[in-house]
Design an enzyme around this catalytic site. Structure first.
Site, short mmCIF file in Angstrom:
data_model
loop_
_atom_site.label_atom_id
_atom_site.label_comp_id
_atom_site.label_asym_id
_atom_site.label_seq_id
_atom_site.Cartn_x
_atom_site.Cartn_y
_atom_site.Cartn_z
N CYS A 89 0.80 -1.22 0.00
CA CYS A 89 0.00 0.00 0.00
C CYS A 89 0.84 1.27 0.00
O CYS A 89 0.29 2.37 -0.08
CB CYS A 89 -0.95 -0.01 1.20
SG CYS A 89 -2.07 -1.43 1.18
N HIS A 120 -2.09 7.93 6.70
CA HIS A 120 -2.38 6.65 6.06
C HIS A 120 -3.72 6.12 6.54
O HIS A 120 -4.54 5.66 5.74
CB HIS A 120 -1.27 5.65 6.36
CG HIS A 120 -1.48 4.31 5.74
ND1 HIS A 120 -1.49 4.11 4.38
CD2 HIS A 120 -1.71 3.08 6.29
CE1 HIS A 120 -1.70 2.83 4.12
NE2 HIS A 120 -1.84 2.19 5.26
N GLU A 135 0.02 5.10 14.00
CA GLU A 135 0.48 6.24 13.21
C GLU A 135 0.39 7.54 14.01
O GLU A 135 1.32 8.36 13.96
CB GLU A 135 -0.36 6.37 11.93
CG GLU A 135 0.09 7.51 11.04
CD GLU A 135 -0.68 7.62 9.73
OE1 GLU A 135 -0.28 8.45 8.88
OE2 GLU A 135 -1.67 6.88 9.56
N LYS A 138 -9.06 8.49 3.30
CA LYS A 138 -9.60 7.15 3.02
C LYS A 138 -11.00 6.98 3.59
O LYS A 138 -11.73 6.06 3.20
CB LYS A 138 -8.68 6.06 3.59
CG LYS A 138 -7.37 5.89 2.85
CD LYS A 138 -6.59 4.71 3.42
CE LYS A 138 -5.24 4.52 2.73
NZ LYS A 138 -4.26 5.56 3.11
N HIS A 141 -9.74 2.49 0.63
CA HIS A 141 -8.30 2.24 0.53
C HIS A 141 -7.99 1.71 -0.86
O HIS A 141 -8.37 0.60 -1.22
CB HIS A 141 -7.89 1.24 1.61
CG HIS A 141 -6.42 1.08 1.75
ND1 HIS A 141 -5.51 1.76 0.97
CD2 HIS A 141 -5.67 0.29 2.59
CE1 HIS A 141 -4.29 1.41 1.32
NE2 HIS A 141 -4.37 0.53 2.30
N PHE A 143 1.77 -3.65 3.80
CA PHE A 143 2.13 -4.99 4.28
C PHE A 143 3.60 -5.26 3.97
O PHE A 143 4.09 -4.92 2.89
CB PHE A 143 1.27 -6.04 3.59
CG PHE A 143 -0.13 -6.16 4.13
CD1 PHE A 143 -0.59 -5.38 5.17
CD2 PHE A 143 -1.01 -7.09 3.59
CE1 PHE A 143 -1.88 -5.50 5.66
CE2 PHE A 143 -2.31 -7.24 4.06
CZ PHE A 143 -2.74 -6.44 5.10
#
Length: 418
Positions: free
Chosen positions: A166, A306, A317, A338, A343, A404
């Site tokens: 991502c 994010h 985060e 998002k 996403h 990931f």
């Protein structure tokens, strides 16, 4: 050693669940419009998650002839549409520039998922004879997207695809920034595209328990920082930027949206799918971006987080932001776009970079929607831009993406007036 070039943005392109061009995307983003709804691409009866942020009113036949459509997976269609808007926006006359010094760095984390799924399903349902489409392999390869963009415009410079889950599109933008800064290219078309709203995409991420299952209220399912968030909402689409040497842009009379000032990339070295709870890798990536930009943390006005709406990722985060920015974290605006787009996986960084850049140009912070009950683990005093947009002067802004595998990428944009 050659002097570093200044790198500016001269064109934008977007194909998103809340707008099929940059103008509509931005208008709906600052209005707080949700792109989520029931999945229409396949029968979801047996799936735990039955909704996503699909593109609306997108027909490939409006952009390509039937022969072209047969050769391309949707993620490549999305890439070409977004890139074309960016090229048109930048008013590039390819006959008057050196095509050997114009490149493409594109991103897709998953490539041709729909093509792979359909072809293998058809093979398994047959008599075992391997009858595959002759375009099967080029349709599934992630780098086909960058290749097709270069072919369309006849540009022969740097050309490749980035894959960092991502964080892929932000990685592409940072790489493009570096190549132009180093004088290796005059201009690079960079961005990302993704088309993962498929049976295998929804089923696979669902098996990881990464997706929201709030099927009765999809429009409010993406709820970053909310105590009842239960996973991300899948999105699809593409974002594109034209990164250009400042002097080259001036010479051809290009309009300039803003400047790319720095980028940073790091690894968590922690877990295959979970972010580090203390955000160690995220901190390092942001520190690298700030150092690259020659900025102190106190200069940043806005962070596009994010923030996917997962129980662990959102808070880690924010903890990272507080650790790095200290008291200044309370002076910045933070928002999670998002919550509206869903996403977009490997394309997320490009779409969110556009939002971050436009926040500087328009001095408007897009909101974080759907957050009603703030998670008690969220650090106190942060301005998460909840509910509605906020107007403020934005001179420097940072966009984060994490993937990931522990991939982290951050990019910083600035107002040319600074």
């Amino acid at each position: 050693m050659k002097e570093s070039k200044r790198v500016v943005i001269t064109g934008l392109g977007a194909l998103t669940p809340i707008g099929n061009n940059v103008k509509d995307f931005w208008t709906n983003l600052i209005s707080g419009k949700s792109g989520a709804g029931p999945i229409t691409k396949f029968d979801t009866e047996k799936f735990k998650t039955k909704f996503a942020c699909e593109l609306k009113d997108f027909d490939p036949a409006d952009h390509f002839d039937r022969k072209e459509i047969r050769k391309m997976d949707p993620f490549c269609q999305y890439a070409l549409v977004a890139a074309d808007e960016a090229v048109s926006d930048a008013k590039i006359d390819f006959d008057s520039v050196n095509k050997n010094r114009i490149g493409v760095i594109w991103a897709s984390a998953n490539g041709g998922m729909e093509t792979f799924e359909n072809q293998v399903t058809e093979f398994n349902g047959g008599d075992g004879t391997p009858r595959f489409n002759p375009f099967f392999i080029p349709r599934i390869l992630c780098d086909t997207s960058s290749g097709l963009i270069s072919i369309k415009y006849g540009i022969r410079g740097i050309n490749y695809n980035t894959i960092s889950a991502c964080a892929s599109a932000t990685t592409a933008l940072v790489d493009a920034f570096n190549y132009v800064k180093w004088g290796k290219a005059d201009m690079i078309i960079a961005g990302g595209s993704e088309a993962a709203i498929t049976r295998s995409g929804i089923g696979g991420f669902g098996a990881l328990r990464a997706l929201s299952t709030l099927n009765d209220t999809p429009e409010i399912a993406s709820r970053p920082f909310d105590t009842e968030r239960d996973g991300f909402v899948m999105g699809e689409g593409a974002g594109a930027m034209i990164l250009e040497d400042y002097d080259h842009a001036l010479a051809r009379g290009a309009k300039i949206y803003g400047e790319v000032l720095g980028g940073g990339m790091s690894g968590d070295a922690y877990h295959m799918t979970a972010t580090h709870p203390d955000g160690i890798g995220a901190i390092l990536g942001m520190e690298m971006a700030l150092e690259d930009a020659d900025l102190t943390p106190q200069k940043i006005d806005y962070i596009n987080a994010h923030a996917t709406s997962t129980p662990l990722g959102d808070v880690s985060e924010l903890n990272a932001l507080v650790t790095l920015f200290k008291d200044h974290a309370k002076n910045m605006n933070i928002s999670a776009t998002k919550s509206m787009t869903g996403h977009l996986l490997g394309a997320a960084g490009a779409v969110e970079a556009i939002a971050t850049l436009l926040s500087i140009k328009e001095n408007i912070i897009p909101p974080t929607i759907n957050t009603q009950n703030l998670d008690g683990n969220v650090p106190d005093g942060l301005n998460l831009t909840l509910g509605v947009k906020q107007e403020r002067e934005v001179n420097y802004a940072l966009s984060n993406t994490f993937g990931f595998g522990g991939h982290n990428a951050s990019i910083i944009f600035g107002d040319m007036a600074q």
